[in-house]
Design a protein around this motif. Sequence first.
Motif, PDB file in Angstrom:
ATOM      1  N   ALA A 341       0.827  -1.211   0.000  1.00 25.20           N
ATOM      2  CA  ALA A 341       0.000   0.000   0.000  1.00 25.20           C
ATOM      3  C   ALA A 341       0.858   1.257   0.000  1.00 25.20           C
ATOM      4  N   LEU A 342       1.935   1.258   0.789  1.00 26.18           N
ATOM      5  CA  LEU A 342       2.816   2.423   0.819  1.00 26.18           C
ATOM      6  C   LEU A 342       3.506   2.628  -0.529  1.00 26.18           C
ATOM      7  N   LYS A 343       3.874   1.545  -1.192  1.00 23.77           N
ATOM      8  CA  LYS A 343       4.454   1.677  -2.539  1.00 23.77           C
ATOM      9  C   LYS A 343       3.455   2.300  -3.502  1.00 23.77           C
ATOM     10  N   SER A 344       2.202   1.875  -3.394  1.00 24.96           N
ATOM     11  CA  SER A 344       1.170   2.454  -4.259  1.00 24.96           C
ATOM     12  C   SER A 344       0.979   3.938  -3.955  1.00 24.96           C
ATOM     13  N   LEU A 345       0.968   4.283  -2.671  1.00 18.40           N
ATOM     14  CA  LEU A 345       0.789   5.685  -2.291  1.00 18.40           C
ATOM     15  C   LEU A 345       1.964   6.543  -2.733  1.00 18.40           C
ATOM     16  N   ALA A 346       3.173   5.971  -2.704  1.00 21.23           N
ATOM     17  CA  ALA A 346       4.359   6.742  -3.071  1.00 21.23           C
ATOM     18  C   ALA A 346       4.313   7.199  -4.521  1.00 21.23           C
ATOM     19  N   ALA A 347       3.576   6.477  -5.342  1.00 13.25           N
ATOM     20  CA  ALA A 347       3.513   6.814  -6.760  1.00 13.25           C
ATOM     21  C   ALA A 347       2.328   7.709  -7.103  1.00 13.25           C
ATOM     22  N   ARG A 348       1.606   8.179  -6.082  1.00 12.80           N
ATOM     23  CA  ARG A 348       0.391   8.938  -6.332  1.00 12.80           C
ATOM     24  C   ARG A 348       0.540  10.395  -5.900  1.00 12.80           C
ATOM     25  N   VAL A 403       9.994   0.278   0.048  1.00 10.68           N
ATOM     26  CA  VAL A 403       9.213   1.485  -0.203  1.00 10.68           C
ATOM     27  C   VAL A 403      10.134   2.625  -0.639  1.00 10.68           C
ATOM     28  N   ALA A 404      11.323   2.691  -0.039  1.00  9.28           N
ATOM     29  CA  ALA A 404      12.280   3.748  -0.389  1.00  9.28           C
ATOM     30  C   ALA A 404      12.645   3.702  -1.866  1.00  9.28           C
ATOM     31  N   GLY A 405      12.626   2.506  -2.456  1.00 12.46           N
ATOM     32  CA  GLY A 405      12.921   2.379  -3.878  1.00 12.46           C
ATOM     33  C   GLY A 405      11.867   2.993  -4.770  1.00 12.46           C
ATOM     34  N   ARG A 406      10.699   3.325  -4.205  1.00 13.07           N
ATOM     35  CA  ARG A 406       9.607   3.900  -5.000  1.00 13.07           C
ATOM     36  C   ARG A 406       9.445   5.399  -4.790  1.00 13.07           C
ATOM     37  N   VAL A 407      10.019   5.968  -3.726  1.00  9.31           N
ATOM     38  CA  VAL A 407       9.769   7.379  -3.414  1.00  9.31           C
ATOM     39  C   VAL A 407      10.843   8.250  -4.040  1.00  9.31           C
ATOM     40  N   ALA A 408      10.444   9.452  -4.374  1.00  9.76           N
ATOM     41  CA  ALA A 408      11.387  10.427  -4.926  1.00  9.76           C
ATOM     42  C   ALA A 408      11.392  11.714  -4.125  1.00  9.76           C
ATOM     43  N   ASP A 409      10.318  11.951  -3.365  1.00 15.83           N
ATOM     44  CA  ASP A 409      10.199  13.177  -2.591  1.00 15.83           C
ATOM     45  C   ASP A 409      11.069  13.110  -1.338  1.00 15.83           C
ATOM     46  N   ARG A 410      11.748  14.209  -1.033  1.00 14.44           N
ATOM     47  CA  ARG A 410      12.655  14.232   0.111  1.00 14.44           C
ATOM     48  C   ARG A 410      11.913  14.045   1.426  1.00 14.44           C
ATOM     49  N   SER A 411      10.726  14.655   1.563  1.00 14.53           N
ATOM     50  CA  SER A 411       9.972  14.523   2.810  1.00 14.53           C
ATOM     51  C   SER A 411       9.516  13.081   3.027  1.00 14.53           C
ATOM     52  N   GLN A 412       9.208  12.388   1.953  1.00 14.70           N
ATOM     53  CA  GLN A 412       8.826  10.983   2.075  1.00 14.70           C
ATOM     54  C   GLN A 412      10.012  10.143   2.535  1.00 14.70           C
ATOM     55  N   ARG A 449      21.727   3.583   3.591  1.00 20.47           N
ATOM     56  CA  ARG A 449      22.460   3.937   2.362  1.00 20.47           C
ATOM     57  C   ARG A 449      21.491   4.214   1.227  1.00 20.47           C
ATOM     58  N   LEU A 450      20.441   3.403   1.161  1.00 23.07           N
ATOM     59  CA  LEU A 450      19.446   3.587   0.116  1.00 23.07           C
ATOM     60  C   LEU A 450      18.668   4.887   0.328  1.00 23.07           C
ATOM     61  N   LEU A 451      18.274   5.163   1.570  1.00 24.81           N
ATOM     62  CA  LEU A 451      17.510   6.368   1.860  1.00 24.81           C
ATOM     63  C   LEU A 451      18.333   7.634   1.654  1.00 24.81           C
ATOM     64  N   ALA A 452      19.630   7.535   1.903  1.00 24.34           N
ATOM     65  CA  ALA A 452      20.505   8.698   1.735  1.00 24.34           C
ATOM     66  C   ALA A 452      20.907   8.921   0.282  1.00 24.34           C
ATOM     67  N   HIS A 454      23.030   7.054  -1.342  1.00 26.56           N
ATOM     68  CA  HIS A 454      24.412   6.642  -1.573  1.00 26.56           C
ATOM     69  C   HIS A 454      24.512   5.438  -2.501  1.00 26.56           C
ATOM     70  N   VAL A 455      23.401   4.760  -2.682  1.00 30.34           N
ATOM     71  CA  VAL A 455      23.359   3.613  -3.581  1.00 30.34           C
ATOM     72  C   VAL A 455      21.955   3.537  -4.162  1.00 30.34           C
ATOM     73  N   GLY A 456      21.861   3.163  -5.434  1.00 33.20           N
ATOM     74  CA  GLY A 456      20.560   3.020  -6.063  1.00 33.20           C
ATOM     75  C   GLY A 456      19.873   1.729  -5.648  1.00 33.20           C
ATOM     76  N   PHE A 457      18.550   1.693  -5.845  1.00 31.48           N
ATOM     77  CA  PHE A 457      17.780   0.523  -5.414  1.00 31.48           C
ATOM     78  C   PHE A 457      18.248  -0.730  -6.137  1.00 31.48           C
ATOM     79  N   GLU A 458      18.374  -0.659  -7.451  1.00 29.30           N
ATOM     80  CA  GLU A 458      18.773  -1.845  -8.211  1.00 29.30           C
ATOM     81  C   GLU A 458      20.207  -2.247  -7.914  1.00 29.30           C
ATOM     82  N   ALA A 459      21.063  -1.244  -7.657  1.00 25.76           N
ATOM     83  CA  ALA A 459      22.446  -1.560  -7.309  1.00 25.76           C
ATOM     84  C   ALA A 459      22.515  -2.302  -5.982  1.00 25.76           C
ATOM     85  N   LEU A 460      21.728  -1.840  -4.993  1.00 21.57           N
ATOM     86  CA  LEU A 460      21.698  -2.515  -3.698  1.00 21.57           C
ATOM     87  C   LEU A 460      21.087  -3.904  -3.839  1.00 21.57           C
TER      88      LEU A 460
END
Length: 471
Positions: A341-348, A403-412, A449-452, A454-460
């Motif tokens: 659900a959080l992944k779905s919300l992150a894209a909305r 979920v972090a792999g789906r968000v782009a907003d800094r506040s999220q 590392r992912l949230l900061a 420092h590494v991309g989702f697919e790389a991790l």
Amino acid sequence: MPPIRARVLDTWDTVRSSYWFIPSLMAVAAAALALGLTRADGLVGAGWVEAVSFLQDGTRPEGARAFLSTVAGSMIGVAGVTFSITIASVVYATGQYGPRLLTNFMDDRGNQVTLGTFIATFLYCLLVLRTVRSADEAGGVGEFVPHLAILGALALTLASIGVFIFFIHHVPESIHVSNLVAGVGRDLLDRTESLFPERIGEAGTTREAGRDPTAQTSMPDGFFDEARRVAADGAGYVRGVDAEALLDLATAHDLVVRVRHRPGDFVAAGDALVLAWPPDRVTDEVAADVRASFAWGSQRTARQDTRFLVDELVEIAARALSPGVNDPFTAVSCLDWLSAALKSLAARDFPEPTRHDEGGALRVVAQPTTFGEFVEDVYSQLRPYVVADRNATLHALTTIGEVAGRVADRSQREALREQADALLQGATDSLTIDADRRDVRERHRDVSRLLAGHVGFEALAAQTDVVGGTA
């Protein structure tokens, strides 16, 4: 005409989720079918029966009565057994997984149709039975055996047997914890898709076309000091808000309305539902129309309250992690659906709090639920239970990473980071084995590392099985 759509929809939701509505409709349909077929029997006659060999035993009134009486007696007995099994399964599931799940069982169409089929067959046979007449009862008119109606009774009996077989399979399937969790999770995803974004008029500032340059586009000065409180006239949980009606009312009466309560909030009589400005335009009739845009009741529902479904999954997970149950795998399953659900919300796109009319004037201010609030509802409520279990803590951190792999907003990202740090602190304080604490620290390090960035989702995901699957 007052805006009563919210209350109508709420009443409709209550009715269709009851155990009496569908069985009642099916009973009425059965009564109409019985009257229709017996009338058709009187018009068609009994000559066609001679050509159907397997109906010969039922051509006499005695045979017809025996058949209909047997079916009617059997159906009412099976209906009683079915109802007892249903209640027993509901008591077990709500006691084991949480009383809020009673709503899900009441909504179960399988149980409603099963009860309705048996009751409808019973009523149909009774109504047909009273039309059967033997020669000495007919007052010289002659005997009457409704052969078409008896065929209908036979068809309903076969359908009842099929429904009963389905019911025997459906009951244990419906109380299986994985199916319960998946059902609530799918409902949560469906509600997410239908409610986000939910728009009241035009979001944002204004429409450029047709904009009135003199329109009020921000909160008026002194709004909170001067606005009239439109108060609830009863107590309960807000179950629905007719957003379009509020916008139309505010536009029609040139008002600015600030909504004070969202679906899922509890209100007592006298609590403000909205603040409306200017107060001199808020007559008692307008206030009554605004009040009618809200529906409330004794319990929360999921129609507009997505947080209710979140709380259901949180409750199941919390019970699973309690010392008396100790079932971390059920908690893991709940976390999986919550993270979906959080992944779905992150894209909305979440709706803006302000809504304007066609001319660009501010009309409604309704603070929507934010992504951060959903994250808070999921992880903060579960944290006291999760941190005491190594497996649950590791999986909670994994879902944060997913979920972090789906968000782009800094506040999220910041909302997720706060929850990850709180899980680490809680697990460090609660876990007593050094190896468990080390595993949690390592998982937290990868997620951080992912949230900061420092590494991309697919790389991790390529480096470790913390996120992205294990293949």
